[in-house]
Design an enzyme around this catalytic site. Structure first.
Site, PDB file in Angstrom:
ATOM      1  N   LEU A 151       0.791  -0.997  -0.505  1.00 60.45           N
ATOM      2  CA  LEU A 151      -0.401   0.085   0.441  1.00 60.45           C
ATOM      3  C   LEU A 151       0.708   1.587  -0.274  1.00 60.45           C
ATOM      4  O   LEU A 151       1.753   1.269   0.694  1.00 60.45           O
ATOM      5  CB  LEU A 151      -1.349   0.207   1.506  1.00 60.45           C
ATOM      6  CG  LEU A 151      -2.076   0.895   1.479  1.00 60.45           C
ATOM      7  CD1 LEU A 151      -2.994   0.526  -0.153  1.00 60.45           C
ATOM      8  CD2 LEU A 151      -2.331   0.781   2.681  1.00 60.45           C
ATOM      9  N   TYR A 185       4.489  -1.626   3.734  1.00 60.32           N
ATOM     10  CA  TYR A 185       3.660  -0.451   3.715  1.00 60.32           C
ATOM     11  C   TYR A 185       4.824   0.810   3.236  1.00 60.32           C
ATOM     12  O   TYR A 185       6.077   1.008   3.637  1.00 60.32           O
ATOM     13  CB  TYR A 185       2.846   0.442   4.958  1.00 60.32           C
ATOM     14  CG  TYR A 185       2.209   1.658   4.889  1.00 60.32           C
ATOM     15  CD1 TYR A 185       0.896   2.531   5.524  1.00 60.32           C
ATOM     16  CD2 TYR A 185       2.730   3.117   5.370  1.00 60.32           C
ATOM     17  CE1 TYR A 185       0.531   3.377   5.659  1.00 60.32           C
ATOM     18  CE2 TYR A 185       2.616   4.080   4.774  1.00 60.32           C
ATOM     19  CZ  TYR A 185       1.405   4.424   5.125  1.00 60.32           C
ATOM     20  OH  TYR A 185       0.692   5.290   4.666  1.00 60.32           O
ATOM     21  N   LYS A 186       4.167   1.671   1.985  1.00 58.69           N
ATOM     22  CA  LYS A 186       5.104   2.061   1.636  1.00 58.69           C
ATOM     23  C   LYS A 186       5.255   3.691   1.761  1.00 58.69           C
ATOM     24  O   LYS A 186       4.394   4.226   0.857  1.00 58.69           O
ATOM     25  CB  LYS A 186       5.230   2.081  -0.552  1.00 58.69           C
ATOM     26  CG  LYS A 186       6.193   2.156  -1.469  1.00 58.69           C
ATOM     27  CD  LYS A 186       5.995   2.355  -2.613  1.00 58.69           C
ATOM     28  CE  LYS A 186       6.805   3.264  -3.665  1.00 58.69           C
ATOM     29  NZ  LYS A 186       6.082   3.265  -5.319  1.00 58.69           N
ATOM     30  N   ALA A 187       6.040   4.511   2.432  1.00 62.23           N
ATOM     31  CA  ALA A 187       5.706   6.020   2.608  1.00 62.23           C
ATOM     32  C   ALA A 187       6.620   6.520   2.149  1.00 62.23           C
ATOM     33  O   ALA A 187       7.552   6.814   1.960  1.00 62.23           O
ATOM     34  CB  ALA A 187       6.158   5.334   4.702  1.00 62.23           C
ATOM     35  N   LEU A 243      11.646   0.573  -1.854  1.00 62.86           N
ATOM     36  CA  LEU A 243      10.974   0.654  -3.563  1.00 62.86           C
ATOM     37  C   LEU A 243      10.851   1.768  -4.289  1.00 62.86           C
ATOM     38  O   LEU A 243      10.158   3.024  -4.015  1.00 62.86           O
ATOM     39  CB  LEU A 243       9.467   0.302  -3.435  1.00 62.86           C
ATOM     40  CG  LEU A 243       8.996  -0.290  -4.358  1.00 62.86           C
ATOM     41  CD1 LEU A 243       9.587  -0.688  -5.158  1.00 62.86           C
ATOM     42  CD2 LEU A 243       7.511  -0.761  -4.207  1.00 62.86           C
TER      43      LEU A 243
END
Length: 287
Positions: A151, A185-187, A243
């Site tokens: 996400l 989780y991609k922040a 990422l």
């Protein structure tokens, strides 16, 4: 059962390459003085990035529109394939305004796909409950399809908002969406990668307190020269890696020798980031 090991390094950390840009990549070619490229130019570029960086990456993110089949053929088994599941509302040359789950991806065969990724544009507006529901549907879809969920909430601050603190909004989004328990989780990077090490680590620690599981950082909005230091700070305070796309290959767009420039510039950048992650990141299983 698929675990995050499918897109992680042997250390349990993440060094993943993002190559799912669509119209924004076409616009980057335009900005580089190459005009508006045809679809095959985008596909060739994505395949070249996969060929050069795939052997080092723990995961590789691609969209279904431009190059999915070619990238899938090029990637080694060591790089877990991540498929973008987001349909984008994006004007020509502009930012993504809203997203939805791409029905074509939701119903597609996912042979060889380890994870799905969904971008969510997070705002303090009346549509917040809809976006939470969208994230919930996405996580459930990935679970139903037997793949991992990644996400990616990206914050937008409206010009008329009283609170213009972008980092506070990033934390607010994490407090709202991380408890939904995506696999990863991609922040956004705290402070957009600016500030000294102490400031970066303090901001990263505050973001880590909002997380309920493993998380990584993306590179959009961060100066290329600042990204590795930002990754290190985030990892020292609880992140499990990155990422990233633009930090690795944005200055290669429009080159006359894409494979050569990727070998000269992007491969060493990725290797240096991998060394940083291996030294500083928290394994996903410890998050």
């Amino acid at each position: 059962m698929t675990t995050l090991d499918a897109i992680a390094r042997p250390t349990g950390t993440f060094a993943m390459v993002a190559m799912d840009q669509r119209e924004s990549l076409r616009h980057m070619f335009d900005l580089a003085g190459r005009g508006r490229p045809a679809d095959d130019v985008l596909i060739d570029f994505k395949a070249a990035v996969a060929a050069a960086l795939g052997p080092l990456a723990s995961g590789f993110l691609i969209d279904r529109h431009y190059g999915f089949e070619r990238v899938r053929r090029v990637l080694p088994a060591s790089a877990g394939l991540i498929l973008a599941a987001d349909a984008l509302d994006q004007a020509d040359g502009g930012p993504v305004e809203e997203t939805e789950i791409d029905d074509a991806v939701a119903g597609a065969a996912l042979d060889g796909v380890a994870a799905l990724k969904l971008l969510i544009i997070w705002r303090r507006d009346e549509r917040r409950p809809e976006r939470v529901a969208l994230a919930e549907r996405f996580i459930a879809l990935a679970r139903q399809r037997g793949v991992l969920s990644v996400l990616e909430p990206v914050v937008r601050i409206a010009p008329d908002e009283e609170d213009q603190d972008r980092d506070a909004a990033i934390r607010e989004a994490a407090r709202e969406l991380a408890p939904l328990r995506p696999d990863l989780y991609k922040a956004q990077v705290p402070l957009a990668g600016e500030g000294d090490e102490h400031e970066q680590r303090t901001a990263s620690a505050a973001l880590n307190e909002c997380m309920t599981g493993p998380w990584v950082v993306l590179s959009q909005g961060v100066a290329q020269r600042r990204f590795e230091a930002a990754v290190r700070a985030a990892c020292l305070e609880g992140a499990s890696g990155f990422l990233a796309g633009r930090a690795l290959w944005s200055d290669i767009v429009g080159s006359d020798d894409v494979p050569g420039r990727l070998r000269e510039r992007s491969v060493p950048r990725l290797q240096s980031l991998i060394d940083t992650v291996d030294a500083a990141a928290r394994p996903w299983s410890a998050a």
